[in-house]
Structures are given as C-alpha cells and as structure tokens.
Design an enzyme around this catalytic site. Structure first.
Site, PDB file in Angstrom:
ATOM      1  CB  ILE A  12      -0.988  -0.063   1.093  1.00  0.00           C
ATOM      2  CG1 ILE A  12      -1.721  -1.312   1.363  1.00  0.00           C
ATOM      3  CG2 ILE A  12      -2.013   1.235   1.207  1.00  0.00           C
ATOM      4  CD1 ILE A  12      -2.707  -1.692   2.212  1.00  0.00           C
ATOM      5  N   GLY A  36       9.005  -4.906   2.341  1.00  0.00           N
ATOM      6  CA  GLY A  36       9.061  -4.230   1.165  1.00  0.00           C
ATOM      7  C   GLY A  36      10.161  -4.281  -0.014  1.00  0.00           C
ATOM      8  CB  THR A 116      -6.446  -3.739  10.433  1.00  0.00           C
ATOM      9  OG1 THR A 116      -7.207  -4.673   9.871  1.00  0.00           O
ATOM     10  CG2 THR A 116      -6.061  -3.828  11.742  1.00  0.00           C
ATOM     11  CE1 TYR A 140      -2.281  -6.002  11.116  1.00  0.00           C
ATOM     12  CE2 TYR A 140      -4.234  -6.820  10.568  1.00  0.00           C
ATOM     13  CZ  TYR A 140      -3.231  -5.869  10.565  1.00  0.00           C
ATOM     14  OH  TYR A 140      -3.402  -4.713   9.535  1.00  0.00           O
ATOM     15  CE  LYS A 144      -1.501  -2.362  11.959  1.00  0.00           C
ATOM     16  NZ  LYS A 144      -1.096  -1.052  10.656  1.00  0.00           N
ATOM     17  CG  HIS A 188      -3.082 -10.612   1.166  1.00  0.00           C
ATOM     18  ND1 HIS A 188      -1.943 -10.597   1.432  1.00  0.00           N
ATOM     19  CD2 HIS A 188      -3.801 -10.240   2.196  1.00  0.00           C
ATOM     20  CE1 HIS A 188      -1.807  -9.920   2.454  1.00  0.00           C
ATOM     21  NE2 HIS A 188      -2.900  -9.932   3.232  1.00  0.00           N
ATOM     22  CG  LEU A 189      -9.323 -15.246  -1.747  1.00  0.00           C
ATOM     23  CD1 LEU A 189      -9.169 -16.316  -1.735  1.00  0.00           C
ATOM     24  CD2 LEU A 189     -10.851 -14.665  -1.272  1.00  0.00           C
ATOM     25  N   GLY A 285      -7.927 -17.331  13.475  1.00  0.00           N
ATOM     26  CA  GLY A 285      -8.056 -15.867  13.665  1.00  0.00           C
ATOM     27  C   GLY A 285      -9.131 -15.045  12.613  1.00  0.00           C
TER      28      GLY A 285
HETATM   29  N1  UFG Z   1      -8.568 -17.217   2.061  1.00  0.00           N
HETATM   30  C1  UFG Z   1      -8.800 -18.402   1.697  1.00  0.00           C
HETATM   31  N2  UFG Z   1      -7.766 -19.038   1.038  1.00  0.00           N
HETATM   32  C2  UFG Z   1      -6.617 -18.526   0.739  1.00  0.00           C
HETATM   33  C3  UFG Z   1      -6.379 -17.318   1.218  1.00  0.00           C
HETATM   34  C4  UFG Z   1      -7.332 -16.615   1.967  1.00  0.00           C
HETATM   35  O1  UFG Z   1     -10.087 -18.897   1.788  1.00  0.00           O
HETATM   36  O2  UFG Z   1      -5.777 -18.947   0.223  1.00  0.00           O
HETATM   37  C5  UFG Z   1      -9.611 -16.528   2.774  1.00  0.00           C
HETATM   38  C6  UFG Z   1      -9.150 -16.139   4.213  1.00  0.00           C
HETATM   39  O3  UFG Z   1      -9.385 -17.091   5.112  1.00  0.00           O
HETATM   40  C7  UFG Z   1     -10.193 -14.890   4.367  1.00  0.00           C
HETATM   41  C8  UFG Z   1     -10.607 -14.165   3.150  1.00  0.00           C
HETATM   42  O4  UFG Z   1      -9.997 -15.405   2.019  1.00  0.00           O
HETATM   43  O5  UFG Z   1     -11.389 -15.368   4.902  1.00  0.00           O
HETATM   44  C9  UFG Z   1      -9.511 -13.189   2.954  1.00  0.00           C
HETATM   45  O6  UFG Z   1      -8.178 -13.436   3.167  1.00  0.00           O
HETATM   46  P1  UFG Z   1      -6.988 -12.466   2.893  1.00  0.00           P
HETATM   47  O7  UFG Z   1      -5.825 -13.465   3.557  1.00  0.00           O
HETATM   48  O8  UFG Z   1      -6.694 -12.413   1.594  1.00  0.00           O
HETATM   49  O9  UFG Z   1      -7.232 -11.244   3.800  1.00  0.00           O
HETATM   50  P2  UFG Z   1      -7.600 -11.348   5.609  1.00  0.00           P
HETATM   51  O10 UFG Z   1      -9.142 -10.982   5.728  1.00  0.00           O
HETATM   52  O11 UFG Z   1      -7.040 -12.367   6.365  1.00  0.00           O
HETATM   53  O12 UFG Z   1      -6.956  -9.789   5.886  1.00  0.00           O
HETATM   54  C10 UFG Z   1      -6.866  -8.719   5.229  1.00  0.00           C
HETATM   55  C11 UFG Z   1      -5.394  -8.167   5.475  1.00  0.00           C
HETATM   56  C12 UFG Z   1      -5.698  -7.859   7.025  1.00  0.00           C
HETATM   57  C13 UFG Z   1      -6.580  -6.953   7.594  1.00  0.00           C
HETATM   58  C14 UFG Z   1      -7.902  -7.765   7.180  1.00  0.00           C
HETATM   59  C15 UFG Z   1      -9.170  -6.949   7.674  1.00  0.00           C
HETATM   60  O13 UFG Z   1      -4.259  -8.776   4.848  1.00  0.00           O
HETATM   61  O14 UFG Z   1      -4.288  -6.872   7.225  1.00  0.00           O
HETATM   62  O15 UFG Z   1      -7.781  -7.847   5.802  1.00  0.00           O
HETATM   63  O16 UFG Z   1     -10.420  -7.685   6.936  1.00  0.00           O
HETATM   64  F1  UFG Z   1      -6.784  -6.953   8.832  1.00  0.00           F
END
Ligand code: UFG
Length: 318
Positions: A12, A36, A116, A140, A144, A188-189, A285
């Site tokens: 970001i 980074g 967050t 996490y 914050k 990340h997803l 989490g």
């Molecule tokens: N997910 C999957 N498969 C994957 C990766 C993620 O099913 O391979 C799911 C996760 O369980 C979650 C959703 O996709 O339910 C989004 O996951 P991300 O890892 O992309 O993002 P997060 O929601 O865990 O976290 C992000 C930021 C955090 C922030 C959060 C707030 O990384 O810093 O959003 O919503 F706190």
C-alpha cells in the site's frame, strides 16, 4: 508538503508514494525492507530506517523536518500473528510507539495511521461503522487497536493530531502497471487466486466452508489500493488545514461483502480460466464477515472510491 511515508516500499505504501509525488508533495520513504522492495519506491527519496532505531529516526527528522508522517509499516498477516504474536506487538505496537516518540521530540504532530478492520473482531452488526465495539480476535488486530488507544492519549497530552484509517481488504494493482503486489510468502486471497489462474500454483484452498455466512465461506469487503491512497491524501490535507481541529478515525471499504466462493467465481468469469479449488480447514483468527460502512469518510473527507466494483478490482490484476 514534506511527507514521511513509513513503509513506502510495501504494497500500500508504494502506491501512496506514487500518488503523493504526483500530487506535488516531497516524499521521503522510510523502510527497513523487511517485507518491502526498494524497487517499488518509484518516486521521491528513499532512506533505510527501522522504526525501532530511535537514533536513525532522530537523524531523519532533523534532516527533513517533515510536515506529516504516514505510517504503513506493519506486519499484517492475521494467521501469522496467531503463531508469532511477539513479532506483531514488537514491530507494530512498540515500533509505532517509538515512531510517535520521535515525532513528538521533533515537533511533528500530524499523523496518518493504517489501522485495520481486524480491530473489530467478529462483528455484532454489519456494515461496521466507526463506533462498533472493538474486540479483536487475533494479535494483529490487538496490536493495531493498542496504537489507536495510544494515539488518543498522545492527542490529549501532546497535541498530536491524527487520522486513523481502518482498511477492510486492500486489493488490486496499479492501473498503469508500474506497481504490483509482491508478498513473500503470499497469503492473500486475490493474488493467490491469480497465481492459480496463471498456473503458478496448482490449486487454491478455501479456508473453511462452515461459517455462518451465505455460502459458508468468509465474507470480505475489497477496496482498491488506489482508492485507499487517494483518501490518505485527503486525510493529510485535512490535518494540514489551519486549525483543523479534531483527530479522526474512519473505516474504509466499499460496503459490499463477497464470500470466498463468490470471489473465485468472479475471477473464473472474468478470466475464463478454469482452475482447481479445494475446501480446506478454517484459518485461525479469521472473522466470518467484515463489511465496512464508510459513510463518515464519504461525508467528512469526500472519500469517493472509483474502482469500487469487485469486477474492476479483479480486472486490475489481470
Ligand atoms: N482465504 C482463503 N484461501 C486462501 C487465502 C485466503 O480461503 O488461500 C480466505 C481467508 O480465510 C479470508 C479471506 O480469504 O476469509 C481473505 O483472506 P486474506 O488473507 O486475503 O485477507 P484477510 O481478510 O485475512 O486480511 C486482510 C488483511 C489484514 C486485515 C484484514 C481485515 O491482510 O491486514 O484484511 O479484513 F486485517
């Protein structure tokens, strides 16, 4: 304005550096390059700096005398924070405290902070507005929230004025193709799905299919990184106004939730690529649903997301 962008080499932060530079500000990135990439800092100056290093911070504050600090430098993986909380409290909480001390010592009292949606925990209602109770369910989010609490006290005691932005799910890439999302490891997803689309991964796992949501998978509110950067500029401009007054806290999202399965389907639809998906266990989490109300940011700061459809966010990744 002279702006310190702490964590400007990150995902970001590097978008922020670009936008702030193009808006005519003098931008100095401070980064320890732990996550980074120096080559992501395309504009302004770069100074190596770990926020734990008070002497280095002091040197840099003396050298540049910034008008404001934007702080993006944090570890941000929910899952990792569950297994290594020390890392999160040490860098995110203690490191930020150190940065704030340097600001006060050098009479720099305008601060933009990346917080967050994880400060809320499992929501009691959605969309989540700023007054929703804060009950983080992972270190996490707690790391914050502690900073948000410290900021209130720094405002009362030292007159530090701040804007806190609580991001929901930051996503997407630079529309000019200059910046990409490069986490190592990627967790990340959306980027993981895109790796699967490109054949760089064999399969994408869905973490949990028994949540209390529309299809059992987690629901998130995705917001494009450029829209995030734009509202940060509006935030710093607000703080710089003569007698700007109060510190502020805003939630940032598009106000629409998509389940993991819906995101996968949308990517299939847009790319036309079939890829392998498996259902796996929940990730520790993870709250079931996170959807933002950004009414306050819209009303008070003029937040106006432009890449606000999931489809367009995905297209920026293709
Ligand atoms: N997910 C999957 N498969 C994957 C990766 C993620 O099913 O391979 C799911 C996760 O369980 C979650 C959703 O996709 O339910 C989004 O996951 P991300 O890892 O992309 O993002 P997060 O929601 O865990 O976290 C992000 C930021 C955090 C922030 C959060 C707030 O990384 O810093 O959003 O919503 F706190």
């Amino acid at each position: 304005m002279t702006l310190f962008i702490v964590g400007g080499a990150g995902y970001i932060g590097s978008h922020m550096v670009k936008l702030a530079h193009l808006a005519g500000h003098e931008v100095i990135t401070l980064d320890n390059l732990s996550t980074g990439h120096k080559d992501a800092v395309l504009y302004g100056k770069f100074e190596y700096c770990d926020i734990q290093d008070s002497n280095r911070l002091s040197e840099l504050f003396k050298k540049y005398q910034p008008d404001a600090v934007m702080h993006f430098s944090a570890y941000s993986l929910v899952g990792e924070s569950m297994t290594d909380p020390y890392k999160y409290y040490q860098n995110n909480t203690v490191g930020t405290l150190n940065l704030l001390k340097a600001m006060i010592d050098h009479d720099c009292k305008k601060f933009i902070f990346s917080s967050t949606a994880a400060v809320f925990g499992n929501p009691e209602y959605t969309p989540i507005d700023e007054t929703h109770p804060k009950a983080p369910i992972n270190p996490y989010g707690k790391s914050k929230l502690m900073i948000e609490q410290m900021l209130e006290d720094f405002d009362s005691a030292y007159g530090l004025k701040y804007v806190v932005f609580r991001y929901f799910n930051a996503a997407g890439e630079d529309l000019d193709g200059e910046l990409t999302e490069r986490h190592d490891p990627e967790t990340h997803l959306l980027p993981l799905i895109m790796q699967t689309v490109r054949g760089e991964r064999e399969v994408i796992s869905i973490y949990g299919n028994d949540y209390d949501t529309k299809d059992g998978t987690c629901v998130r509110d995705y917001i494009h990184v450029k829209d995030l950067s734009r509202v940060h500029l509006q935030g710093v401009e607000y703080l710089m106004q003569e007698g700007s007054g109060d510190s502020k806290v805003y939630n940032l999202g598009n106000g629409e939730g998509f389940s993991v399965k819906e995101v996968i389907e949308k990517v299939r639809e847009i790319t036309g690529v079939e890829f392998n998906v498996i259902e796996a266990n929940r990730r520790a989490g993870d709250p079931a649903t996170l959807i933002a109300s950004s009414k306050s940011a819209k009303k008070e700061l003029g937040f106006a997301p432009q890449i606000n459809k999931l489809e367009d966010i995905i297209k920026s990744l293709v």
